[in-house]
Scaffold this motif. Structure first.
Motif, PDB file in Angstrom:
ATOM      1  N   PRO A  24      54.316  92.501  32.481  1.00 54.05           N
ATOM      2  CA  PRO A  24      55.184  93.618  32.104  1.00 54.05           C
ATOM      3  C   PRO A  24      56.341  93.106  31.240  1.00 54.05           C
ATOM      4  N   VAL A  25      56.675  93.854  30.189  1.00 55.07           N
ATOM      5  CA  VAL A  25      57.790  93.505  29.301  1.00 55.07           C
ATOM      6  C   VAL A  25      58.481  94.781  28.837  1.00 55.07           C
ATOM      7  N   GLN A  26      59.746  94.664  28.464  1.00 54.43           N
ATOM      8  CA  GLN A  26      60.489  95.810  27.945  1.00 54.43           C
ATOM      9  C   GLN A  26      61.114  95.544  26.586  1.00 54.43           C
ATOM     10  N   SER A  27      61.054  94.279  26.108  1.00 51.71           N
ATOM     11  CA  SER A  27      61.701  93.940  24.842  1.00 51.71           C
ATOM     12  C   SER A  27      61.004  92.741  24.202  1.00 51.71           C
ATOM     13  N   ARG A  28      61.345  92.489  22.954  1.00 50.33           N
ATOM     14  CA  ARG A  28      60.801  91.317  22.257  1.00 50.33           C
ATOM     15  C   ARG A  28      61.263  90.037  22.950  1.00 50.33           C
ATOM     16  N   THR A  29      62.462  90.065  23.495  1.00 50.15           N
ATOM     17  CA  THR A  29      62.972  88.909  24.237  1.00 50.15           C
ATOM     18  C   THR A  29      62.080  88.623  25.440  1.00 50.15           C
ATOM     19  N   ASP A  30      61.656  89.675  26.136  1.00 46.71           N
ATOM     20  CA  ASP A  30      60.737  89.507  27.265  1.00 46.71           C
ATOM     21  C   ASP A  30      59.400  88.930  26.797  1.00 46.71           C
ATOM     22  N   VAL A  31      58.876  89.436  25.680  1.00 52.15           N
ATOM     23  CA  VAL A  31      57.608  88.930  25.133  1.00 52.15           C
ATOM     24  C   VAL A  31      57.741  87.437  24.842  1.00 52.15           C
ATOM     25  N   ASP A  32      58.823  87.052  24.177  1.00 52.93           N
ATOM     26  CA  ASP A  32      59.035  85.634  23.850  1.00 52.93           C
ATOM     27  C   ASP A  32      59.111  84.776  25.110  1.00 52.93           C
ATOM     28  N   ALA A  33      59.748  85.307  26.154  1.00 49.62           N
ATOM     29  CA  ALA A  33      59.852  84.558  27.417  1.00 49.62           C
ATOM     30  C   ALA A  33      58.480  84.383  28.057  1.00 49.62           C
ATOM     31  N   VAL A  34      57.650  85.427  28.019  1.00 49.18           N
ATOM     32  CA  VAL A  34      56.294  85.339  28.567  1.00 49.18           C
ATOM     33  C   VAL A  34      55.481  84.299  27.789  1.00 49.18           C
ATOM     34  N   LEU A  35      55.582  84.329  26.463  1.00 44.96           N
ATOM     35  CA  LEU A  35      54.846  83.358  25.643  1.00 44.96           C
ATOM     36  C   LEU A  35      55.307  81.932  25.928  1.00 44.96           C
ATOM     37  N   ARG A  36      56.616  81.742  26.075  1.00 37.50           N
ATOM     38  CA  ARG A  36      57.146  80.406  26.413  1.00 37.50           C
ATOM     39  C   ARG A  36      56.602  79.945  27.761  1.00 37.50           C
ATOM     40  N   ASP A  37      56.605  80.845  28.731  1.00 38.42           N
ATOM     41  CA  ASP A  37      56.104  80.514  30.065  1.00 38.42           C
ATOM     42  C   ASP A  37      54.617  80.153  29.997  1.00 38.42           C
ATOM     43  N   LEU A  38      53.832  80.952  29.285  1.00 37.83           N
ATOM     44  CA  LEU A  38      52.402  80.677  29.145  1.00 37.83           C
ATOM     45  C   LEU A  38      52.172  79.312  28.506  1.00 37.83           C
ATOM     46  N   LYS A  39      52.912  79.038  27.445  1.00 34.94           N
ATOM     47  CA  LYS A  39      52.720  77.788  26.707  1.00 34.94           C
ATOM     48  C   LYS A  39      53.356  76.582  27.396  1.00 34.94           C
ATOM     49  N   SER A  40      54.040  76.816  28.505  1.00 38.71           N
ATOM     50  CA  SER A  40      54.539  75.676  29.286  1.00 38.71           C
ATOM     51  C   SER A  40      53.368  74.958  29.953  1.00 38.71           C
ATOM     52  N   ASP A  41      52.230  75.641  30.035  1.00 35.67           N
ATOM     53  CA  ASP A  41      50.975  75.034  30.480  1.00 35.67           C
ATOM     54  C   ASP A  41      50.364  74.359  29.248  1.00 35.67           C
ATOM     55  N   LYS A  42      50.185  73.045  29.313  1.00 38.90           N
ATOM     56  CA  LYS A  42      49.716  72.287  28.147  1.00 38.90           C
ATOM     57  C   LYS A  42      48.430  72.827  27.549  1.00 38.90           C
ATOM     58  N   SER A  43      47.510  73.284  28.394  1.00 38.75           N
ATOM     59  CA  SER A  43      46.232  73.751  27.846  1.00 38.75           C
ATOM     60  C   SER A  43      46.439  74.990  26.975  1.00 38.75           C
ATOM     61  N   HIS A  49      44.482  79.555  19.317  1.00 39.14           N
ATOM     62  CA  HIS A  49      45.157  80.838  19.082  1.00 39.14           C
ATOM     63  C   HIS A  49      45.649  81.427  20.395  1.00 39.14           C
ATOM     64  N   ASN A  50      46.862  81.970  20.372  1.00 40.93           N
ATOM     65  CA  ASN A  50      47.396  82.805  21.450  1.00 40.93           C
ATOM     66  C   ASN A  50      47.789  84.122  20.787  1.00 40.93           C
ATOM     67  N   THR A  51      46.810  85.001  20.637  1.00 40.60           N
ATOM     68  CA  THR A  51      46.998  86.291  19.975  1.00 40.60           C
ATOM     69  C   THR A  51      47.522  87.290  20.997  1.00 40.60           C
ATOM     70  N   TRP A  52      48.461  88.140  20.580  1.00 40.97           N
ATOM     71  CA  TRP A  52      49.030  89.077  21.557  1.00 40.97           C
ATOM     72  C   TRP A  52      49.440  90.394  20.911  1.00 40.97           C
ATOM     73  N   ALA A  53      49.660  91.368  21.804  1.00 38.87           N
ATOM     74  CA  ALA A  53      50.187  92.672  21.387  1.00 38.87           C
ATOM     75  C   ALA A  53      50.912  93.294  22.570  1.00 38.87           C
ATOM     76  N   ALA A  54      51.864  94.169  22.241  1.00 38.71           N
ATOM     77  CA  ALA A  54      52.621  94.894  23.268  1.00 38.71           C
ATOM     78  C   ALA A  54      53.093  96.213  22.684  1.00 38.71           C
ATOM     79  N   VAL A  55      53.133  97.245  23.528  1.00 46.95           N
ATOM     80  CA  VAL A  55      53.728  98.527  23.148  1.00 46.95           C
ATOM     81  C   VAL A  55      55.017  98.640  23.957  1.00 46.95           C
ATOM     82  N   LEU A  56      56.146  98.555  23.257  1.00 45.62           N
ATOM     83  CA  LEU A  56      57.469  98.577  23.888  1.00 45.62           C
ATOM     84  C   LEU A  56      58.144  99.919  23.646  1.00 45.62           C
ATOM     85  N   PRO A  57      59.219 100.208  24.374  1.00 44.95           N
ATOM     86  CA  PRO A  57      59.955 101.453  24.117  1.00 44.95           C
ATOM     87  C   PRO A  57      60.439 101.557  22.665  1.00 44.95           C
ATOM     88  N   THR A  58      60.651 100.414  22.014  1.00 41.15           N
ATOM     89  CA  THR A  58      61.139 100.396  20.634  1.00 41.15           C
ATOM     90  C   THR A  58      60.018 100.396  19.607  1.00 41.15           C
TER      91      THR A  58
END
Length: 122
Positions: A24-43, A49-58
């Motif tokens: 769950p995310v509500q902003s681009r900042t949240d998306v960036d945090a999720v991506l950082r967390d995911l990529k903290s796993d070396k694999s 590719h880590n392709t993504w999309a989100a539909v936010l309130p904005t």
């Protein structure tokens, strides 16, 4: 921050492996945090590719991460499912053989698996 749901590697095609994750995310900042967390796993950090999309309130956001056109595939599926406030990330580890248009079907398959998992499948 909300924990990421990682389904791990859910399919393979000609050596390429696909995984799907989301949160769950509500902003681009949240998306960036999720991506950082995911990529903290070396694999995931070493994935092709880590392709993504989100539909936010904005509005809608997407990124192909080198897999041209894949972000829009995820975004369209999120729109059809009516899933807002959520980022879905499809990870691919390239297996050495080009998949052509089949790569979009694999992105769809991975996204569908995630939507089914959280109960909003198409």
């Amino acid at each position: 921050m909300t924990a990421i749901t990682r389904l791990g590697v859910i399919l393979t095609d000609r050596g390429s492996k696909y995984a799907v994750s989301g949160a769950p995310v509500q902003s681009r900042t949240d998306v960036d945090a999720v991506l950082r967390d995911l990529k903290s796993d070396k694999s995931y950090a070493k994935a092709t590719h880590n392709t993504w999309a989100a539909v936010l309130p904005t509005g809608a956001l997407k990124a192909d991460d080198g897999e041209s056109g894949a972000g829009i595939v995820i975004l369209r599926m999120l729109d059809r499912a009516g899933l807002e406030g959520h980022v879905v990330i499809v990870t691919r580890w390239y297996g050495g053989k080009k998949l052509g248009g089949d790569r979009f079907r694999r992105v769809q398959d991975a996204t569908r698996a995630y939507l089914d998992y959280i109960g909003t499948g198409l």
